[in-house]
Design a protein around this motif. Structure first.
Motif, PDB file in Angstrom:
ATOM      1  N   THR A 170       0.933  -1.284   0.170  1.00 25.09           N
ATOM      2  CA  THR A 170       0.366  -0.532   0.081  1.00 25.09           C
ATOM      3  C   THR A 170       0.743   1.139   0.203  1.00 25.09           C
ATOM      4  OG1 THR A 170      -1.244   1.464   1.091  1.00 25.09           O
ATOM      5  CG2 THR A 170      -0.591   0.036   2.769  1.00 25.09           C
ATOM      6  N   ASN A 171       0.051   2.442  -0.832  1.00 21.60           N
ATOM      7  CA  ASN A 171       0.743   3.602  -0.347  1.00 21.60           C
ATOM      8  C   ASN A 171       0.096   4.569   0.257  1.00 21.60           C
ATOM      9  OD1 ASN A 171       3.113   2.839  -2.610  1.00 21.60           O
ATOM     10  ND2 ASN A 171       1.549   2.762  -3.782  1.00 21.60           N
ATOM     11  N   ALA A 172      -0.854   4.177   0.959  1.00 20.33           N
ATOM     12  CA  ALA A 172      -1.411   5.149   1.992  1.00 20.33           C
ATOM     13  C   ALA A 172      -0.547   5.266   2.937  1.00 20.33           C
ATOM     14  CB  ALA A 172      -2.863   4.298   2.223  1.00 20.33           C
ATOM     15  N   LYS A 173      -0.837   6.438   4.112  1.00 22.04           N
ATOM     16  CA  LYS A 173      -0.307   6.820   4.901  1.00 22.04           C
ATOM     17  C   LYS A 173      -1.046   6.516   6.172  1.00 22.04           C
ATOM     18  CE  LYS A 173       1.562  11.857   3.703  1.00 22.04           C
ATOM     19  NZ  LYS A 173       0.910  13.456   3.172  1.00 22.04           N
ATOM     20  N   ILE A 174       0.431   5.917   7.046  1.00 19.44           N
ATOM     21  CA  ILE A 174      -0.057   4.761   7.791  1.00 19.44           C
ATOM     22  C   ILE A 174       0.069   5.770   9.273  1.00 19.44           C
ATOM     23  CG2 ILE A 174       0.906   3.268   9.093  1.00 19.44           C
ATOM     24  CD1 ILE A 174       1.190   1.906   6.366  1.00 19.44           C
ATOM     25  N   ILE A 175      -0.639   5.675   9.961  1.00 18.52           N
ATOM     26  CA  ILE A 175      -0.033   6.684  11.469  1.00 18.52           C
ATOM     27  C   ILE A 175      -0.558   5.386  12.511  1.00 18.52           C
ATOM     28  CG2 ILE A 175      -1.512   7.522  13.186  1.00 18.52           C
ATOM     29  CD1 ILE A 175      -2.635   8.330   9.468  1.00 18.52           C
ATOM     30  N   ALA A 176       1.127   5.063  13.020  1.00 13.17           N
ATOM     31  CA  ALA A 176       0.776   3.871  13.989  1.00 13.17           C
ATOM     32  C   ALA A 176       0.947   4.423  15.172  1.00 13.17           C
ATOM     33  CB  ALA A 176       2.129   3.242  13.537  1.00 13.17           C
ATOM     34  N   ILE A 177       0.427   3.613  16.761  1.00 10.74           N
ATOM     35  CA  ILE A 177       0.731   4.133  17.776  1.00 10.74           C
ATOM     36  C   ILE A 177       0.763   2.747  18.376  1.00 10.74           C
ATOM     37  CG2 ILE A 177      -1.358   4.528  19.101  1.00 10.74           C
ATOM     38  CD1 ILE A 177      -2.512   5.237  15.797  1.00 10.74           C
ATOM     39  N   THR A 178       1.546   2.870  18.855  1.00 13.78           N
ATOM     40  CA  THR A 178       2.037   1.761  20.071  1.00 13.78           C
ATOM     41  C   THR A 178       2.689   2.421  21.306  1.00 13.78           C
ATOM     42  OG1 THR A 178       3.691   0.094  20.762  1.00 13.78           O
ATOM     43  CG2 THR A 178       4.688   1.610  19.456  1.00 13.78           C
ATOM     44  N   GLY A 179       2.686   1.713  22.108  1.00 15.24           N
ATOM     45  CA  GLY A 179       3.028   2.124  23.984  1.00 15.24           C
ATOM     46  C   GLY A 179       2.623   1.440  24.933  1.00 15.24           C
ATOM     47  N   SER A 180       2.677   0.903  25.948  1.00 14.12           N
ATOM     48  CA  SER A 180       1.638   0.055  27.174  1.00 14.12           C
ATOM     49  C   SER A 180       0.659   0.028  27.242  1.00 14.12           C
ATOM     50  CB  SER A 180       3.009   0.005  28.414  1.00 14.12           C
ATOM     51  OG  SER A 180       4.242  -0.351  28.344  1.00 14.12           O
ATOM     52  N   ASN A 181       0.212   1.530  27.424  1.00 15.52           N
ATOM     53  CA  ASN A 181      -1.397   1.705  27.419  1.00 15.52           C
ATOM     54  C   ASN A 181      -1.951   2.542  26.600  1.00 15.52           C
ATOM     55  OD1 ASN A 181      -1.818   0.071  30.444  1.00 15.52           O
ATOM     56  ND2 ASN A 181       0.155   1.458  30.882  1.00 15.52           N
ATOM     57  N   ALA A 216     -12.936  14.751   9.625  1.00 10.81           N
ATOM     58  CA  ALA A 216     -12.651  15.755   8.888  1.00 10.81           C
ATOM     59  C   ALA A 216     -13.093  14.692   7.518  1.00 10.81           C
ATOM     60  CB  ALA A 216     -11.437  15.505   8.632  1.00 10.81           C
ATOM     61  N   ASN A 217     -14.017  14.232   7.180  1.00 15.72           N
ATOM     62  CA  ASN A 217     -13.668  13.103   5.691  1.00 15.72           C
ATOM     63  C   ASN A 217     -12.429  12.982   4.875  1.00 15.72           C
ATOM     64  OD1 ASN A 217     -16.476  13.928   5.938  1.00 15.72           O
ATOM     65  ND2 ASN A 217     -16.242  15.840   5.487  1.00 15.72           N
ATOM     66  N   LEU A 218     -11.999  12.642   5.449  1.00 12.80           N
ATOM     67  CA  LEU A 218     -10.922  11.334   4.880  1.00 12.80           C
ATOM     68  C   LEU A 218     -10.625   9.849   4.647  1.00 12.80           C
ATOM     69  CD1 LEU A 218      -7.181  12.928   7.500  1.00 12.80           C
ATOM     70  CD2 LEU A 218      -8.150  13.675   5.142  1.00 12.80           C
ATOM     71  N   ASN A 219     -10.688   9.417   3.497  1.00 13.46           N
ATOM     72  CA  ASN A 219     -11.138   8.110   3.087  1.00 13.46           C
ATOM     73  C   ASN A 219      -9.797   7.276   4.574  1.00 13.46           C
ATOM     74  OD1 ASN A 219     -11.246   6.233   2.292  1.00 13.46           O
ATOM     75  ND2 ASN A 219      -9.829   6.629   0.377  1.00 13.46           N
ATOM     76  N   VAL A 220     -10.029   6.749   5.674  1.00 18.31           N
ATOM     77  CA  VAL A 220      -9.005   5.431   6.241  1.00 18.31           C
ATOM     78  C   VAL A 220      -9.484   5.225   7.106  1.00 18.31           C
ATOM     79  CG1 VAL A 220     -10.819   7.389   8.023  1.00 18.31           C
ATOM     80  CG2 VAL A 220      -8.133   6.753   8.606  1.00 18.31           C
ATOM     81  N   GLY A 221      -9.402   3.914   7.323  1.00 21.84           N
ATOM     82  CA  GLY A 221      -9.115   2.442   7.375  1.00 21.84           C
ATOM     83  C   GLY A 221      -8.380   2.670   9.283  1.00 21.84           C
ATOM     84  N   LEU A 222      -9.501   1.672   9.754  1.00 18.86           N
ATOM     85  CA  LEU A 222      -8.730   1.370  10.946  1.00 18.86           C
ATOM     86  C   LEU A 222      -8.389   0.009  11.474  1.00 18.86           C
ATOM     87  CD1 LEU A 222      -8.329   2.264  14.003  1.00 18.86           C
ATOM     88  CD2 LEU A 222     -10.674   1.550  14.489  1.00 18.86           C
ATOM     89  N   GLY A 223      -6.720  -0.349  11.770  1.00 15.67           N
ATOM     90  CA  GLY A 223      -6.674  -1.570  12.065  1.00 15.67           C
ATOM     91  C   GLY A 223      -5.292  -2.079  12.526  1.00 15.67           C
ATOM     92  N   GLY A 224      -4.674  -3.358  12.812  1.00 18.04           N
ATOM     93  CA  GLY A 224      -4.107  -3.505  13.648  1.00 18.04           C
ATOM     94  C   GLY A 224      -4.227  -4.468  14.181  1.00 18.04           C
ATOM     95  N   ASN A 225      -4.131  -4.135  15.849  1.00 20.80           N
ATOM     96  CA  ASN A 225      -4.652  -4.837  16.968  1.00 20.80           C
ATOM     97  C   ASN A 225      -5.592  -4.610  17.168  1.00 20.80           C
ATOM     98  OD1 ASN A 225      -2.676  -6.287  17.857  1.00 20.80           O
ATOM     99  ND2 ASN A 225      -2.277  -5.218  19.639  1.00 20.80           N
ATOM    100  N   ALA A 261      -5.873  -5.446   0.473  1.00 24.79           N
ATOM    101  CA  ALA A 261      -6.212  -6.372  -0.514  1.00 24.79           C
ATOM    102  C   ALA A 261      -7.717  -6.173  -0.492  1.00 24.79           C
ATOM    103  CB  ALA A 261      -7.112  -7.801   0.193  1.00 24.79           C
ATOM    104  N   GLU A 262      -8.713  -5.562  -0.425  1.00 23.59           N
ATOM    105  CA  GLU A 262     -10.203  -4.773  -0.057  1.00 23.59           C
ATOM    106  C   GLU A 262     -10.584  -4.050  -0.348  1.00 23.59           C
ATOM    107  OE1 GLU A 262     -11.859  -9.505   1.198  1.00 23.59           O
ATOM    108  OE2 GLU A 262     -12.478  -7.430   2.615  1.00 23.59           O
ATOM    109  N   GLU A 263     -10.175  -3.060   0.088  1.00 22.35           N
ATOM    110  CA  GLU A 263      -9.887  -1.153   0.008  1.00 22.35           C
ATOM    111  C   GLU A 263      -8.980  -0.568  -0.624  1.00 22.35           C
ATOM    112  OE1 GLU A 263     -13.112  -0.703   1.578  1.00 22.35           O
ATOM    113  OE2 GLU A 263     -12.985  -2.181   3.186  1.00 22.35           O
ATOM    114  N   ASN A 264      -9.629   0.563  -0.743  1.00 27.17           N
ATOM    115  CA  ASN A 264      -8.634   1.583  -1.752  1.00 27.17           C
ATOM    116  C   ASN A 264      -8.409   3.333  -0.087  1.00 27.17           C
ATOM    117  OD1 ASN A 264      -6.410   2.733  -2.920  1.00 27.17           O
ATOM    118  ND2 ASN A 264      -8.137   3.252  -4.740  1.00 27.17           N
ATOM    119  N   PHE A 265      -7.801   2.903   0.773  1.00 27.61           N
ATOM    120  CA  PHE A 265      -7.804   3.798   1.702  1.00 27.61           C
ATOM    121  C   PHE A 265      -6.833   5.075   1.232  1.00 27.61           C
ATOM    122  CE2 PHE A 265     -10.385   1.154   4.714  1.00 27.61           C
ATOM    123  CZ  PHE A 265     -11.280   1.876   5.372  1.00 27.61           C
ATOM    124  N   ASP A 266      -6.548   5.992   1.833  1.00 30.82           N
ATOM    125  CA  ASP A 266      -5.748   6.617   1.196  1.00 30.82           C
ATOM    126  C   ASP A 266      -4.649   6.924   2.345  1.00 30.82           C
ATOM    127  OD1 ASP A 266      -6.444   7.505  -0.426  1.00 30.82           O
ATOM    128  OD2 ASP A 266      -8.176   9.401  -0.123  1.00 30.82           O
TER     129      ASP A 266
END
Length: 449
Positions: A104-115, A131-140, A150-155
């Motif tokens: 994917t060439n989408a921009k990824i915002i990735a979040i980690t931390g203990s809590n 803000a009406n951005l074309n966005v997916g939520l995933g990971g954990n 595979a199935e979407e086309n998020f930015d």
């Protein structure tokens, strides 16, 4: 990904495993999925429907060790026999987030931390959606990242990532990464070495370049120590509840403030999330919003309208002046520290479960100040009782949720809070922390219209 002849093997047939297999298939790669346990029926049906070859109840070593690239589900321990053999053969071993990010060439915002990962990930997703951005939520959290690729086309993708997923990344490079905080957790998987666990979290930023952003907690001691030692090329932006910055997030005169390009501020009392830890989470999320050029008005509205994540300081009900809060997701002492810190009323605290080597000294003072009675809920409550018996007069031992809630209700008076914040894993009495939280809510609401 140039080479279409790659042999892909996916280990684990759950959400992330099925997602990775589906993505490999959609890219025309040869793929085989192997799960040592039983694959849940819904995933099995999806594998059959998508004509993905799989096995369950075993690992066919010869087939797995002939792979060019193995994708490992985060639940498989690093020390598992098959993983040792894969590493010995120097086969590339990746997590699902590493694999999916290659397609994917989408921009990824990735979040980690203990809590606070789930809350902050959900909050950033909420800001981007508002803000009406074309966005997916995933990971954990939510749907597998690979399945969405595979199935979407998020930015944009907002991903919650754990240390287990970060252990197996090679080229993963988010546009924005966030490291919220560090406290000892899952140390059994990191040779009981806190620094080794912390370094796994920092892998979120190791491939980032100077046109990427790393948002970090200036108040966190281990983060500060490792930032000095690591040579990260990324642009670093801090947040703090204690100090102010020319560029970053901080608190001033009862406001959360972010100075980045221009200035954003709003009253702390207008945030939908309560407690100092959530002020920190809101600051981190606001910085991400500012980097993505989301308007101050949009960020402000999002922070006011966000609904807390289920099982994380979730308000269940107020009954006869008693507030019931479900914090079943607090499976370590540090998470419960945040919960107790945010309590404004005398608290009856339900605690217990499967102990992961807990040290309760971290919350000792908070318990003395805020907790009126302790209700233990577990198969074995002795460690908690022994630690707190000289510090609190009222300690009760229970082994059923029904009993724990009944005792809590009988102790609570108008103006009190009953808080389920267990400090422990749930597997002694419950399927998982969601099951524990749902049973708590059911018992609280029983006979209440």
């Amino acid at each position: 990904m140039k080479n279409k002849n790659l042999k892909i093997v996916v280990l684990g047939g759950g959400e992330s495993g099925f997602g990775a297999a589906l993505l490999a298939k959609s890219q025309g790669l040869e793929v085989f999925l192997s799960d040592k346990g039983e694959i849940r029926d819904n995933y099995k049906q999806l594998l059959i429907k998508n004509k993905i070859e799989f096995e369950e109840g075993k690992h066919s070593e010869e087939r797995i060790l002939a792979a060019d690239w193995v994708i490992k589900s985060p639940g498989i321990p690093k020390k598992a026999d098959i993983i040792t053999k894969i590493n010995a053969k120097k086969i590339r071993l990746s997590s699902e987030i590493e694999f999916a990010s290659a397609f994917t060439n989408a921009k990824i915002i990735a979040i980690t931390g203990s809590n606070g990962k789930t809350t902050t990930t959900s909050l950033i997703y909420h800001i981007l959606k508002q803000a009406n951005l074309n966005v997916g939520l995933g990971g954990n959290i939510g749907t597998s990242f690979a399945k969405q690729v595979a199935e979407e086309n998020f930015d944009y993708y907002v991903l919650e990532v754990s240390s287990f997923q970060l252990d197996d990344v090679q080229n993963f490079r988010p546009y924005i990464s966030l490291l919220l905080n560090l406290s000892p957790d899952h140390l059994d998987q990191y040779n009981y070495n806190y620094e080794e666990y912390a370094l796994a979290k920092f892998k979120i930023a190791e491939n980032q370049e100077n046109d990427n952003y790393f948002i970090y907690n200036k108040d966190d001691e281990m983060s500060q120590k490792l930032l000095k030692e690591l040579d990260l090329k990324v642009r670093k932006i801090p947040f703090s509840l204690k100090e102010k910055f020319h560029e970053g997030g901080f608190i001033e005169n009862g406001n959360v403030v972010v100075d980045f390009q221009d200035s954003f501020s709003m009253k702390i009392e207008d945030l939908s999330l309560v407690g100092n830890h959530n002020i920190a989470n809101s600051l981190a999320a606001s910085i991400a919003g500012k980097i993505l050029k989301i308007s101050n008005e949009n960020i402000r509205n999002s922070l006011m309208t966000f609904q807390a994540v289920e099982h994380r300081l979730e308000n269940v009900a107020e009954i006869d002046g008693v507030n019931f809060i479900n914090d079943s997701k607090a499976t370590n002492v540090n998470a419960t520290y945040y919960a107790l810190e945010s309590m404004q009323r005398p608290t009856i605290w339900i605690v217990g479960g499967t102990d992961k080597g807990n040290d309760y000294t971290e919350i000792e003072n908070l318990v003395k100040r805020k907790v009126k009675a302790i209700v233990c809920l577990g198969v074995d409550n002795q460690k908690i009782i022994d630690f707190f018996k000289d510090k609190k007069e009222q300690i009760y031992s229970t082994s059923r949720m029904e009993e724990a809630v009944k005792i809590s209700k009988s102790l609570a008076q108008n103006g009190d809070t009953v808080l389920l914040s267990p400090c422990c894993a749930s597997f002694d009495l419950f399927k998982n922390y969601e099951d524990r939280g749902n049973q708590f809510k059911k018992e609280v609401l029983k006979n209440h219209n």
